[in-house]
Scaffold this motif. Structure first.
Motif, PDB file in Angstrom:
ATOM      1  N   ILE A 150     -10.378 -46.850  -5.266  1.00  0.00           N
ATOM      2  CA  ILE A 150     -11.678 -46.482  -5.807  1.00  0.00           C
ATOM      3  C   ILE A 150     -11.431 -45.605  -7.038  1.00  0.00           C
ATOM      4  N   SER A 151     -12.191 -45.884  -8.075  1.00  0.00           N
ATOM      5  CA  SER A 151     -12.030 -45.141  -9.327  1.00  0.00           C
ATOM      6  C   SER A 151     -12.183 -43.648  -9.074  1.00  0.00           C
ATOM      7  N   ASN A 152     -11.406 -42.844  -9.675  1.00  0.00           N
ATOM      8  CA  ASN A 152     -11.342 -41.374  -9.640  1.00  0.00           C
ATOM      9  C   ASN A 152     -10.722 -40.819  -8.369  1.00  0.00           C
ATOM     10  N   HIS A 153     -10.221 -41.695  -7.512  1.00  0.00           N
ATOM     11  CA  HIS A 153      -9.461 -41.213  -6.369  1.00  0.00           C
ATOM     12  C   HIS A 153      -8.045 -40.869  -6.809  1.00  0.00           C
ATOM     13  N   LEU A 154      -7.532 -39.777  -6.235  1.00  0.00           N
ATOM     14  CA  LEU A 154      -6.241 -39.262  -6.667  1.00  0.00           C
ATOM     15  C   LEU A 154      -5.165 -39.323  -5.589  1.00  0.00           C
ATOM     16  N   TYR A 155      -5.611 -39.571  -4.336  1.00  0.00           N
ATOM     17  CA  TYR A 155      -4.683 -39.585  -3.210  1.00  0.00           C
ATOM     18  C   TYR A 155      -4.588 -41.011  -2.676  1.00  0.00           C
ATOM     19  N   PHE A 156      -3.369 -41.443  -2.402  1.00  0.00           N
ATOM     20  CA  PHE A 156      -3.148 -42.834  -2.006  1.00  0.00           C
ATOM     21  C   PHE A 156      -2.230 -42.879  -0.789  1.00  0.00           C
ATOM     22  N   TYR A 157      -2.506 -43.848   0.080  1.00  0.00           N
ATOM     23  CA  TYR A 157      -1.768 -43.932   1.338  1.00  0.00           C
ATOM     24  C   TYR A 157      -1.543 -45.382   1.696  1.00  0.00           C
ATOM     25  N   TRP A 158      -0.486 -45.621   2.470  1.00  0.00           N
ATOM     26  CA  TRP A 158      -0.282 -46.895   3.161  1.00  0.00           C
ATOM     27  C   TRP A 158      -0.112 -46.623   4.649  1.00  0.00           C
ATOM     28  N   TYR A 159      -0.785 -47.451   5.436  1.00  0.00           N
ATOM     29  CA  TYR A 159      -0.655 -47.456   6.886  1.00  0.00           C
ATOM     30  C   TYR A 159      -0.374 -48.894   7.306  1.00  0.00           C
ATOM     31  N   ARG A 160       0.130 -49.049   8.539  1.00  0.00           N
ATOM     32  CA  ARG A 160       0.265 -50.396   9.059  1.00  0.00           C
ATOM     33  C   ARG A 160      -0.136 -50.424  10.528  1.00  0.00           C
ATOM     34  N   GLN A 161      -0.501 -51.612  10.969  1.00  0.00           N
ATOM     35  CA  GLN A 161      -0.874 -51.806  12.373  1.00  0.00           C
ATOM     36  C   GLN A 161      -0.207 -53.075  12.858  1.00  0.00           C
ATOM     37  N   ILE A 162       0.810 -52.909  13.665  1.00  0.00           N
ATOM     38  CA  ILE A 162       1.422 -54.063  14.326  1.00  0.00           C
ATOM     39  C   ILE A 162       0.449 -54.541  15.390  1.00  0.00           C
ATOM     40  N   LEU A 163       0.365 -55.840  15.567  1.00  0.00           N
ATOM     41  CA  LEU A 163      -0.614 -56.424  16.483  1.00  0.00           C
ATOM     42  C   LEU A 163      -0.551 -55.772  17.856  1.00  0.00           C
ATOM     43  N   GLY A 164      -1.703 -55.260  18.283  1.00  0.00           N
ATOM     44  CA  GLY A 164      -1.786 -54.662  19.609  1.00  0.00           C
ATOM     45  C   GLY A 164      -1.329 -53.218  19.679  1.00  0.00           C
ATOM     46  N   GLN A 165      -0.944 -52.650  18.528  1.00  0.00           N
ATOM     47  CA  GLN A 165      -0.449 -51.267  18.520  1.00  0.00           C
ATOM     48  C   GLN A 165      -1.348 -50.375  17.668  1.00  0.00           C
ATOM     49  N   LYS A 166      -0.982 -49.097  17.632  1.00  0.00           N
ATOM     50  CA  LYS A 166      -1.767 -48.124  16.876  1.00  0.00           C
ATOM     51  C   LYS A 166      -1.604 -48.322  15.383  1.00  0.00           C
ATOM     52  N   VAL A 167      -2.570 -47.826  14.632  1.00  0.00           N
ATOM     53  CA  VAL A 167      -2.417 -47.716  13.180  1.00  0.00           C
ATOM     54  C   VAL A 167      -1.423 -46.583  12.921  1.00  0.00           C
ATOM     55  N   GLU A 168      -0.391 -46.878  12.094  1.00  0.00           N
ATOM     56  CA  GLU A 168       0.678 -45.896  11.853  1.00  0.00           C
ATOM     57  C   GLU A 168       0.750 -45.536  10.378  1.00  0.00           C
ATOM     58  N   SER A 174      -4.843 -29.147   9.283  1.00  0.00           N
ATOM     59  CA  SER A 174      -5.666 -28.571   8.222  1.00  0.00           C
ATOM     60  C   SER A 174      -4.823 -28.072   7.057  1.00  0.00           C
ATOM     61  N   TYR A 175      -3.500 -28.161   7.172  1.00  0.00           N
ATOM     62  CA  TYR A 175      -2.651 -27.783   6.054  1.00  0.00           C
ATOM     63  C   TYR A 175      -1.321 -28.512   6.180  1.00  0.00           C
ATOM     64  N   ASN A 176      -0.565 -28.563   5.114  1.00  0.00           N
ATOM     65  CA  ASN A 176       0.795 -29.134   5.069  1.00  0.00           C
ATOM     66  C   ASN A 176       0.869 -30.643   5.087  1.00  0.00           C
ATOM     67  N   THR A 177      -0.138 -31.280   5.635  1.00  0.00           N
ATOM     68  CA  THR A 177      -0.084 -32.736   5.694  1.00  0.00           C
ATOM     69  C   THR A 177      -1.491 -33.277   5.749  1.00  0.00           C
ATOM     70  N   ASP A 178      -1.694 -34.485   5.268  1.00  0.00           N
ATOM     71  CA  ASP A 178      -2.984 -35.156   5.441  1.00  0.00           C
ATOM     72  C   ASP A 178      -2.797 -36.533   6.065  1.00  0.00           C
ATOM     73  N   LYS A 179      -1.606 -36.802   6.616  1.00  0.00           N
ATOM     74  CA  LYS A 179      -1.431 -38.105   7.264  1.00  0.00           C
ATOM     75  C   LYS A 179      -2.282 -38.136   8.525  1.00  0.00           C
ATOM     76  N   LEU A 180      -2.902 -39.280   8.763  1.00  0.00           N
ATOM     77  CA  LEU A 180      -3.744 -39.447   9.933  1.00  0.00           C
ATOM     78  C   LEU A 180      -2.909 -39.977  11.093  1.00  0.00           C
ATOM     79  N   ILE A 181      -3.097 -39.366  12.257  1.00  0.00           N
ATOM     80  CA  ILE A 181      -2.497 -39.851  13.497  1.00  0.00           C
ATOM     81  C   ILE A 181      -3.631 -40.490  14.289  1.00  0.00           C
ATOM     82  N   PHE A 182      -3.493 -41.780  14.567  1.00  0.00           N
ATOM     83  CA  PHE A 182      -4.572 -42.523  15.197  1.00  0.00           C
ATOM     84  C   PHE A 182      -4.386 -42.658  16.696  1.00  0.00           C
TER      85      PHE A 182
END
Lengths: 112, 114
Positions: free
Chosen positions: A26-44, B96-104
């Motif tokens: 999204i425009s003007n967003h400054l923080y970026f992340y990648w997550y993955r979800q193996i089938l049947g498992q948690k989002v990591e 709330s500090y040091n990290t912003d990774k989400l644990i689901f």
């Protein structure tokens, strides 16, 4: 309403091949992340990226993985030599601040 | 280390009934807590978040959640379920500090019957 977009929606690749997954934040967003979800498992969590550098990475994010913003807009995840266990749904997320992450629809990666 | 437990991988309710999805967290530092919803073939959509302001948080689509430190809980509720609420719901925690990774958490699939 602006959305995070990801391409491709589905990628099939052979073991050992390189893949690049793309995300348009999204425009003007400054923080970026990648997550993955193996089938049947948690989002990591895989990696977070801010100010053109990695701010945090998980144990999963080894030397086979890399991220970059090659043109200041797209945010990419590269897997150099894919393994069967890399098969998963990969989600990109972006945010204006560190504690508000908006997720894309995901790329389903299938490694054969 | 932080973690989230979602009790009940599947919850079924009738249309119009109360929705209650449970989330308990573990954190040695003040947490920030989130609920996300995932509709079929879509990404994760932020429903609401707790970031140390009001303990009762209102989100989109009529959902709300209450942060209870004494119970280490952040349960999601909606007074009256609608068919369109059928989806998978994920609770997540970060520091709330040091990290912003989400644990689901593992997610709870909500079914709504007419």
């Amino acid at each position: 309403e602006p959305e995070v977009t990801q391409t491709p929606s589905h990628q099939v690749t052979q073991m050992g091949q390189e893949v690049i997954l793309r995300c348009v934040p999204i425009s003007n967003h400054l923080y970026f992340y990648w997550y993955r979800q193996i089938l049947g498992q948690k989002v990591e969590f895989l990696v977070s990226f801010y100010n053109n550098e990695i701010s945090e990475k998980s144990e999963i994010f080894d030397d086979q993985f890399s991220v970059e913003r090659p043109d200041g807009s797209n945010f990419t995840l590269k897997i150099r030599s894919t393994k069967l266990e890399d098969s998963a749904m990969y989600f990109c997320a972006t945010g204006r601040g560190a504690y508000e992450q908006y997720f894309g629809p995901g790329t389903r990666l299938t490694v054969t | 280390a932080q973690s989230v437990t979602q009790l009940g991988s599947h919850v079924s309710v009738s249309e119009g009934a109360l929705v209650l999805l449970r989330c308990n967290y573990s954190s040695s530092v003040p947490p920030y807590l989130f609920w996300y919803v995932q509709y079929p073939n879509q990404g994760l959509q932020l429903l609401l978040k707790y970031t140390s302001a009001a303990t009762l948080v209102k989100g989109i689509n009529g959902f709300e959640a209450e942060f209870k430190k004494s119970e280490t809980s952040f349960h999601l509720t909606k007074p009256s379920a609608h068919m369109s609420d059928a989806a998978e719901y994920f609770c997540a925690v970060t520091q709330s500090y040091n990290t912003d990774k989400l644990i689901f958490g593992t997610g709870t699939r909500l079914q709504v019957f007419p």
